[in-house]
Design an enzyme around this catalytic site. Structure first.
Site, short mmCIF file in Angstrom:
data_model
loop_
_atom_site.label_atom_id
_atom_site.label_comp_id
_atom_site.label_asym_id
_atom_site.label_seq_id
_atom_site.Cartn_x
_atom_site.Cartn_y
_atom_site.Cartn_z
N ASP A 1 1.12 -1.27 0.12
CA ASP A 1 0.27 -0.11 0.02
C ASP A 1 0.57 1.24 0.10
OD1 ASP A 1 -1.97 1.77 -0.22
OD2 ASP A 1 -3.29 0.48 2.15
N ASP B 1 -10.86 1.57 -3.41
CA ASP B 1 -11.29 1.47 -1.85
C ASP B 1 -12.52 1.73 -1.41
OD1 ASP B 1 -8.83 1.15 -0.80
OD2 ASP B 1 -8.96 2.95 0.30
#
Length: 688
Positions: free
Chosen positions: A449, A517
């Site tokens: 990430d 997301d």
């Protein structure tokens, strides 16, 4: 037929792909110009093309046009591709052709400046099984040079009656929003100044004459293989021509090259398609599968990720419980997300302290990993190697490791700072702990990430600190490459707060990317449609999560959520412990169906339909169709398929009904029935 040929008499090179041709020639001043990018030409036809234009119509017009790398020297007024300052203050390059090399499908054009010892190479590469042309630039100075801009390539399209630009925009949880607009006269710049590809734009574009559709019309497209800041500037002249130049870095950066140094830009690839946006996308998908992805023929597993179930409240007990439920649903890879390490109990502390949290995992990770493997799944972990919380042992010991400027405050975003991977010691630290993590804990998968943009991007004491914008990304690439080489079993998913790091550069080192997301199936339809313009389904991680959705609050049926996520690399999220027995059983059934259609979705060719997608692989066809709530009486057209054999017959694998290919493509399938909720369907056909 040779992929690259040279005609000495006209000083032009012909590059051939299976379906297209590209012709580059030298003008009288040796500047390289594009004569043709489009349908396939023979050598004789290429030789008959008009040569490069000699000059503009007046002293106020540019004499460049169709230039392969736009310099600042001479009457060139387009956005420059190459801006360099040489000893004495001379800028740009006066082209002098020094020869060329042809190695199979790789063409290198060699140039130097007429007054300074600066060498420039233009590289082109074509493949026998792809219509994509890869281009990049190499600088080799023999004197100190200051670089203000060095793009990978400039591209030109034929004169058209109009020009329409397609690209994507967005933000966090709203990535890949597709837009098609008339290209304005003047300059249009697409860019990211964030140090990462970004949620807000993506380094690809498509140009057509304003008349193209999914299945018709000429389309020219380019994509940059770079995961940091980037810039592409398009120019449409009042006289009716269009071109663009692009590469890494954004405006305002400078760096110094020393004699003997080699500066290589990332690939800026292009593809021409005669049959619409859909065919342009399929050519990109084919190329990425054959020449970009590291493991293109490996089915992407069904992932379960525990983030939306527990957030930062991670411990061995709840991960074991979720692993058992994930295995029951048919997951093949269990991924434990944030907060398994250091003092991480929220997003404000512990990032950078990459050791197992002993309070949450008293016996380490091995018991959990063993249980995951016993359940028949592989094991993965979330990591964020490029970031640090100020409240961490790492930062307290090494406050100078982050991007910072001595006279500026250190901006916190998501309570974290960016580690400077342009420093070899920092990059080496990251590689060592990642290598140790994978080696000692039987980790099969990393979700890598990146949750904030660059700010205060400096390195005190470094007179050439702007290079960190480039060197940081190169270090990330190097670490990933080394990890994969040392651990052949390891698979990596790229993530950046969702889809903020999606590009050909990161896809060359990862197996899939987290597109957003936002897991709301209704929103995901548009996100996935924009993603599919360039990137293939097998690289798009898509989860089925809870309802109501934790981000949007929208309640959507489980089947609808699955049908949307099945259009990519299917994953599961959400709190499975709160799903009903009926939901868990239905999920297991739908996962089993996905595993059946997975080869078609992940390895097939994609056709985008008005309200769905279609994949064709061998003798199998999969259609996923959906729509949200519609007002009573709203007409919904039949779903006309594409890419079938018009003389063929196709049997519905679930009902046994037989359809004619010509009928499916002309009249289509009956529309979904509006029911005031969310309707969706999955159709499996097999040629018979």
């Amino acid at each position: 037929m040779r992929s690259v040929t040279f005609d000495a008499s006209s000083r032009r090179w012909l590059l051939r792909t299976p379906g297209t041709s590209y012709v580059v020639a030298l003008a009288d001043d040796d500047a390289p110009r594009c004569l043709h990018w489009g349908p396939a030409l023979t050598a004789e036809q290429a030789a008959s093309l008009p040569g490069p234009a000699a000059s503009g119509a007046s002293s106020f017009d540019s004499t460049a046009g169709e230039e392969e790398l736009v310099s600042e020297v001479g009457a060139r007024f387009e956005t420059p591709s190459l801006q360099v300052v040489l000893p004495g203050g001379d800028r740009g390059i006066e082209w002098r052709h020094d020869g060329h090399d042809i190695d199979g499908g790789h063409l290198t054009l060699r140039f130097s400046d007429r007054r300074h010892p600066l060498l420039v190479e233009l590289h082109y590469r074509v493949h026998e099984d792809s219509d994509v042309i890869e281009r990049w630039t190499v600088l080799r100075p023999r004197v100190p040079v200051t670089v203000l801009r060095c793009d990978s390539a400039a591209w030109s399209v034929p004169a058209l009656e109009g020009y329409r630009l397609s690209h994507v925009t967005g933000g966090w949880s709203s990535e890949h929003a597709l837009g098609r607009t008339e290209l304005a006269v003047g300059e249009t710049t697409l860019t990211s100044r964030r140090g990462v590809t970004s949620h807000h734009a993506n380094p690809w574009l498509m140009i057509d004459g304003g008349d193209a559709g999914e299945r018709h019309g000429e389309v020219w497209s380019c994509a940059l293989a770079w995961s940091g800041s980037w810039r592409v500037t398009l120019t449409r002249t009042p006289s009716g021509r269009a071109s663009w130049t692009g590469g890494f870095g954004h405006e305002g950066l400078t760096w110094r090259l020393e004699p003997g140094e080699e500066w290589v830009t990332p690939v800026f690839a292009g593809v021409y398609a005669p049959d619409g946006y859909g065919e342009a996308s399929r050519r990109w998908h084919d190329h990425i599968a054959r020449h970009v992805l590291p493991r293109p023929d490996e089915p992407r597993p069904v992932v379960y990720n525990a983030w939306e179930a527990v957030g930062f409240d991670v411990n061995e007990a709840n991960q074991r419980d979720l692993a058992r439920l994930a295995a029951r649903a048919g997951a093949e890879l269990f991924v434990m997300d944030d907060a398994w390490f250091g003092g991480r109990t929220g997003d404000s502390a512990g990032l950078g302290d990459w050791w197992v949290n002993e309070e949450r995992f008293p016996d380490g990770l091995s018991p959990l990993i063993d249980e995951v493997h016993r359940l028949g799944m592989r094991f993965g972990l979330w990591v964020e190697p490029e970031m640090v919380n100020p409240d961490s042992d790492l930062y307290r010991a090494n406050p100078d490791w982050v991007l910072h400027m001595p006279g500026r405050s250190r901006t916190l975003l998501r309570n974290q700072l960016v580690l400077n991977f342009a420093r070899p010691d920092v990059a080496d630290w990251a590689h060592k702990w990642l290598h140790k993590l994978v080696s000692e804990h039987a980790v099969d998968f990393l979700k890598w990430d990146f949750n904030r943009a660059f700010t205060e991007a400096g390195r005190p004491g470094d007179p050439d600190q702007d290079r960190l914008w480039i060197d940081h990304v190169r270090a990330v690439y190097s670490i990933m490459d080394r990890l994969r080489a040392d651990h052949p079993h390891l698979r990596i998913e790229a993530c950046a707060g969702g889809g903020g790091r999606t590009d050909l550069g990161i896809l060359a080192r990862t197996d899939q990317v987290w597109a957003s997301d936002n897991t709301d199936a209704h929103d995901r339809i548009a996100i996935q449609r924009g993603f599919s313009q360039v990137y293939p389904a097998r690289a798009m991680a898509a989860w089925v999560t809870d309802s109501p959705n934790p981000l949007t609050g929208r309640a959507v049926p489980l089947r609808f959520r699955f049908h949307v996520a099945m259009a990519g690399a299917l994953g599961l999220g959400g709190d499975l412990a709160r799903w009903s027995e009926a939901e868990l059983s239905e999920a297991a059934e739908l996962v089993a169906v996905y595993k059946d259609i997975r080869p078609v979705v992940q390895f097939g060719r994609l056709w985008r339909l008005p309200y769905g997608v279609q994949y064709v692989h061998g003798d199998r066809v999969v259609v996923l169709a959906w729509h949200g709530p519609v007002a009573f009486g709203t007409p919904i057209a039949p779903l006309r398929l594409a890419g079938l054999d018009p003389d063929g017959r196709y049997r519905d694998e679930d009902t046994g009904a037989v359809h004619h290919g010509a009928v499916l493509m002309s009249r289509g399938l009956p529309p979904l029935t509006p029911n005031g909720a969310y309707a969706s369907t999955l159709l499996r056909l097999r040629a018979c």
